[in-house]
Design a protein around this motif. Structure first.
Motif, PDB file in Angstrom:
ATOM      1  N   SER A 165      -4.493 -12.536 -13.353  1.00  0.00           N
ATOM      2  CA  SER A 165      -4.045 -11.399 -12.552  1.00  0.00           C
ATOM      3  C   SER A 165      -2.596 -11.529 -12.133  1.00  0.00           C
ATOM      4  CB  SER A 165      -4.918 -11.238 -11.311  1.00  0.00           C
ATOM      5  OG  SER A 165      -4.730 -12.336 -10.448  1.00  0.00           O
ATOM      6  N   ILE A 166      -2.065 -12.735 -12.182  1.00  0.00           N
ATOM      7  CA  ILE A 166      -0.685 -12.930 -11.728  1.00  0.00           C
ATOM      8  C   ILE A 166       0.161 -13.412 -12.897  1.00  0.00           C
ATOM      9  CG2 ILE A 166       0.831 -14.177 -10.158  1.00  0.00           C
ATOM     10  CD1 ILE A 166      -1.525 -14.500  -8.285  1.00  0.00           C
ATOM     11  N   VAL A 167       1.255 -12.736 -13.103  1.00  0.00           N
ATOM     12  CA  VAL A 167       2.202 -13.157 -14.128  1.00  0.00           C
ATOM     13  C   VAL A 167       3.466 -13.592 -13.407  1.00  0.00           C
ATOM     14  CG1 VAL A 167       3.606 -12.435 -16.095  1.00  0.00           C
ATOM     15  CG2 VAL A 167       1.302 -11.525 -15.810  1.00  0.00           C
ATOM     16  N   HIS A 168       3.879 -14.810 -13.636  1.00  0.00           N
ATOM     17  CA  HIS A 168       5.129 -15.293 -13.074  1.00  0.00           C
ATOM     18  C   HIS A 168       6.174 -15.205 -14.175  1.00  0.00           C
ATOM     19  CE1 HIS A 168       3.547 -16.735  -9.283  1.00  0.00           C
ATOM     20  NE2 HIS A 168       2.516 -17.216  -9.954  1.00  0.00           N
ATOM     21  N   ALA A 169       7.170 -14.395 -13.973  1.00  0.00           N
ATOM     22  CA  ALA A 169       8.235 -14.278 -14.951  1.00  0.00           C
ATOM     23  C   ALA A 169       9.470 -14.950 -14.389  1.00  0.00           C
ATOM     24  CB  ALA A 169       8.511 -12.806 -15.244  1.00  0.00           C
ATOM     25  N   VAL A 170       9.950 -15.936 -15.087  1.00  0.00           N
ATOM     26  CA  VAL A 170      11.151 -16.632 -14.655  1.00  0.00           C
ATOM     27  C   VAL A 170      12.289 -16.133 -15.526  1.00  0.00           C
ATOM     28  CG1 VAL A 170      12.235 -18.866 -14.309  1.00  0.00           C
ATOM     29  CG2 VAL A 170       9.763 -18.625 -14.049  1.00  0.00           C
ATOM     30  N   MET A 171      13.198 -15.394 -14.924  1.00  0.00           N
ATOM     31  CA  MET A 171      14.300 -14.820 -15.676  1.00  0.00           C
ATOM     32  C   MET A 171      15.617 -15.299 -15.094  1.00  0.00           C
ATOM     33  SD  MET A 171      13.116 -10.942 -16.345  1.00  0.00           S
ATOM     34  CE  MET A 171      11.829 -10.528 -15.207  1.00  0.00           C
ATOM     35  N   THR A 191       7.323 -12.465  -9.034  1.00  0.00           N
ATOM     36  CA  THR A 191       5.873 -12.411  -9.097  1.00  0.00           C
ATOM     37  C   THR A 191       5.458 -10.979  -9.363  1.00  0.00           C
ATOM     38  OG1 THR A 191       5.630 -14.252  -7.583  1.00  0.00           O
ATOM     39  CG2 THR A 191       3.727 -12.816  -7.846  1.00  0.00           C
ATOM     40  N   ILE A 192       4.658 -10.782 -10.381  1.00  0.00           N
ATOM     41  CA  ILE A 192       4.160  -9.456 -10.716  1.00  0.00           C
ATOM     42  C   ILE A 192       2.652  -9.493 -10.573  1.00  0.00           C
ATOM     43  CG2 ILE A 192       3.996  -7.676 -12.481  1.00  0.00           C
ATOM     44  CD1 ILE A 192       6.560  -8.862 -13.703  1.00  0.00           C
ATOM     45  N   ASP A 193       2.148  -8.751  -9.594  1.00  0.00           N
ATOM     46  CA  ASP A 193       0.709  -8.705  -9.357  1.00  0.00           C
ATOM     47  C   ASP A 193       0.403  -7.398  -8.638  1.00  0.00           C
ATOM     48  OD1 ASP A 193      -1.937  -8.999  -8.687  1.00  0.00           O
ATOM     49  OD2 ASP A 193      -1.712 -10.990  -7.816  1.00  0.00           O
ATOM     50  N   ALA A 194      -0.257  -6.493  -9.314  1.00  0.00           N
ATOM     51  CA  ALA A 194      -0.563  -5.179  -8.747  1.00  0.00           C
ATOM     52  C   ALA A 194      -1.530  -5.251  -7.576  1.00  0.00           C
ATOM     53  CB  ALA A 194      -1.113  -4.252  -9.827  1.00  0.00           C
ATOM     54  N   ALA A 195      -2.081  -6.442  -7.294  1.00  0.00           N
ATOM     55  CA  ALA A 195      -3.000  -6.610  -6.172  1.00  0.00           C
ATOM     56  C   ALA A 195      -2.293  -7.162  -4.928  1.00  0.00           C
ATOM     57  CB  ALA A 195      -4.138  -7.540  -6.558  1.00  0.00           C
ATOM     58  N   GLU A 236       3.920 -16.974 -17.711  1.00  0.00           N
ATOM     59  CA  GLU A 236       2.825 -17.900 -17.479  1.00  0.00           C
ATOM     60  C   GLU A 236       1.697 -17.126 -16.810  1.00  0.00           C
ATOM     61  OE1 GLU A 236       2.029 -21.388 -14.241  1.00  0.00           O
ATOM     62  OE2 GLU A 236       4.053 -21.051 -14.929  1.00  0.00           O
ATOM     63  N   LEU A 237       0.496 -17.151 -17.382  1.00  0.00           N
ATOM     64  CA  LEU A 237      -0.669 -16.485 -16.809  1.00  0.00           C
ATOM     65  C   LEU A 237      -1.506 -17.517 -16.075  1.00  0.00           C
ATOM     66  CD1 LEU A 237      -0.448 -13.626 -17.702  1.00  0.00           C
ATOM     67  CD2 LEU A 237      -2.364 -13.951 -19.237  1.00  0.00           C
ATOM     68  N   ASN A 238      -1.918 -17.173 -14.851  1.00  0.00           N
ATOM     69  CA  ASN A 238      -2.790 -18.122 -14.153  1.00  0.00           C
ATOM     70  C   ASN A 238      -4.221 -17.962 -14.655  1.00  0.00           C
ATOM     71  OD1 ASN A 238      -3.981 -15.982 -12.844  1.00  0.00           O
ATOM     72  ND2 ASN A 238      -3.468 -16.653 -10.796  1.00  0.00           N
ATOM     73  N   SER A 239      -5.134 -18.761 -14.129  1.00  0.00           N
ATOM     74  CA  SER A 239      -6.501 -18.782 -14.651  1.00  0.00           C
ATOM     75  C   SER A 239      -7.236 -17.460 -14.473  1.00  0.00           C
ATOM     76  CB  SER A 239      -7.293 -19.915 -14.001  1.00  0.00           C
ATOM     77  OG  SER A 239      -7.345 -19.702 -12.602  1.00  0.00           O
ATOM     78  N   THR A 240      -6.891 -16.661 -13.449  1.00  0.00           N
ATOM     79  CA  THR A 240      -7.574 -15.388 -13.254  1.00  0.00           C
ATOM     80  C   THR A 240      -6.914 -14.266 -14.035  1.00  0.00           C
ATOM     81  OG1 THR A 240      -6.248 -14.820 -11.321  1.00  0.00           O
ATOM     82  CG2 THR A 240      -8.306 -16.032 -10.931  1.00  0.00           C
ATOM     83  N   ALA A 246       3.816  -5.623  -5.620  1.00  0.00           N
ATOM     84  CA  ALA A 246       4.569  -6.600  -6.413  1.00  0.00           C
ATOM     85  C   ALA A 246       4.559  -6.233  -7.896  1.00  0.00           C
ATOM     86  CB  ALA A 246       4.006  -7.999  -6.186  1.00  0.00           C
ATOM     87  N   LEU A 247       5.349  -5.251  -8.258  1.00  0.00           N
ATOM     88  CA  LEU A 247       5.441  -4.797  -9.642  1.00  0.00           C
ATOM     89  C   LEU A 247       6.750  -5.239 -10.290  1.00  0.00           C
ATOM     90  CD1 LEU A 247       4.054  -1.165  -9.224  1.00  0.00           C
ATOM     91  CD2 LEU A 247       2.843  -3.187 -10.070  1.00  0.00           C
ATOM     92  N   GLY A 248       7.368  -6.271  -9.739  1.00  0.00           N
ATOM     93  CA  GLY A 248       8.616  -6.769 -10.300  1.00  0.00           C
ATOM     94  C   GLY A 248       9.706  -5.721 -10.243  1.00  0.00           C
ATOM     95  N   ASP A 249      10.451  -5.605 -11.333  1.00  0.00           N
ATOM     96  CA  ASP A 249      11.563  -4.657 -11.393  1.00  0.00           C
ATOM     97  C   ASP A 249      11.094  -3.200 -11.349  1.00  0.00           C
ATOM     98  OD1 ASP A 249      13.307  -6.778 -11.584  1.00  0.00           O
ATOM     99  OD2 ASP A 249      13.394  -6.720 -13.769  1.00  0.00           O
ATOM    100  N   HIS A 250       9.802  -2.967 -11.514  1.00  0.00           N
ATOM    101  CA  HIS A 250       9.263  -1.610 -11.553  1.00  0.00           C
ATOM    102  C   HIS A 250       8.789  -1.105 -10.193  1.00  0.00           C
ATOM    103  CE1 HIS A 250       9.456  -1.648 -15.907  1.00  0.00           C
ATOM    104  NE2 HIS A 250       8.974  -2.868 -15.839  1.00  0.00           N
ATOM    105  N   LYS A 251       8.875  -1.921  -9.154  1.00  0.00           N
ATOM    106  CA  LYS A 251       8.295  -1.532  -7.871  1.00  0.00           C
ATOM    107  C   LYS A 251       8.979  -0.335  -7.217  1.00  0.00           C
ATOM    108  CE  LYS A 251      10.661  -5.034  -5.101  1.00  0.00           C
ATOM    109  NZ  LYS A 251      10.424  -6.212  -4.286  1.00  0.00           N
TER     110      LYS A 251
END
Length: 173
Positions: A15-21, A27-31, A9-13, A40-45
Motif C-alpha cells: 500500500s505504500i510506495v516510497h519513491a526516492v528521487m 511517501t505515496i499512500d492514498a490511505a 520500494e513496495l512494502n509488504s502490504t 499523500a499522493l506525492g507530486d499529484h496531491k
C-alpha cells in the motif's frame, strides 16, 4: 528528468510506495493524510482528480475533435474509452458535464464551531463516485482517508441516485 536516480520500494502490504528521487523522499499512500491536510499522493496531491465518468466525457470530446480534423484514434485511446464506458458510474451526463456530482460532494458546510469546511477532498469525491459504496462502512474500507469523516453517511446517501446500475456482488444460485 524527474525519475533519474529513482528507486521504488513496495512494502509488504503493497500500500505504500516510497519513491526516492534525487535526495527527496516522497511517501505515496492514498490511505494517509499528510501534515498539510492533503492525501499523500506525492507530486499529484495538488492536482485535480477526475472520476471515470469525467474521463469518459473528456475522451468523447477529444474523439470528436480528432474526427473533425480527420485524425484517427490510437488503439490505446479506444481501449481507454471502452473501459470508461463500461465502468462509468454516473448515469446523468449533465451531472458529469458541469462537474455537479463532484462539486456537490465537495461543497462547504459549517462544522460544530461554525467554521466552513469541505465535506471531502477532491480525491475522495472522485473515489466515492468511481466506487459507489453502498454503505459508509464500505466507504471507510475503500477510501481509508474518510474513516473519521463526520459527513460520510450523508455523502454515501447522496451518491446513490447517481448510480448507473447496481454494482453489488451477489451470489447467483
Amino acid at each position: 528528468k524527474g525519475f533519474r536516480g529513482c528507486c521504488l520500494e513496495l512494502n509488504s502490504t503493497a500500500s505504500i510506495v516510497h519513491a526516492v528521487m534525487a535526495s527527496k523522499d516522497v511517501t505515496i499512500d492514498a490511505a494517509l493524510i499528510g501534515a498539510d491536510g492533503k492525501i499523500a499522493l506525492g507530486d499529484h496531491k495538488s492536482r485535480e482528480c477526475f472520476h471515470i465518468s469525467e474521463i469518459d466525457n473528456i475522451l468523447q470530446r477529444l474523439q470528436e475533435q480528432r474526427s473533425k480534423k480527420g485524425k484517427p484514434m490510437s488503439e490505446d485511446m479506444k481501449k481507454a474509452m471502452h473501459y470508461c464506458r463500461r465502468f462509468k458510474p454516473l448515469k446523468n451526463d449533465a451531472m458529469v458535464n458541469n462537474g455537479a456530482a463532484k462539486q456537490s460532494l465537495m461543497r462547504t458546510v459549517p462544522d460544530q464551531n461554525g467554521k466552513k469546511v469541505k465535506r471531502c477532498r477532491d480525491f475522495e469525491a472522485a473515489q466515492l463516485l468511481n466506487l459507489m459504496p453502498l454503505s459508509s462502512n464500505e466507504a471507510r474500507h475503500l477510501v481509508p482517508t474518510m474513516a473519521n469523516n463526520a459527513h460520510l453517511d450523508t455523502l454515501v446517501k447522496e451518491i446513490q441516485p447517481f448510480r448507473e446500475f447496481d454494482r453489488r456482488m451477489e451470489s447467483r444460485v
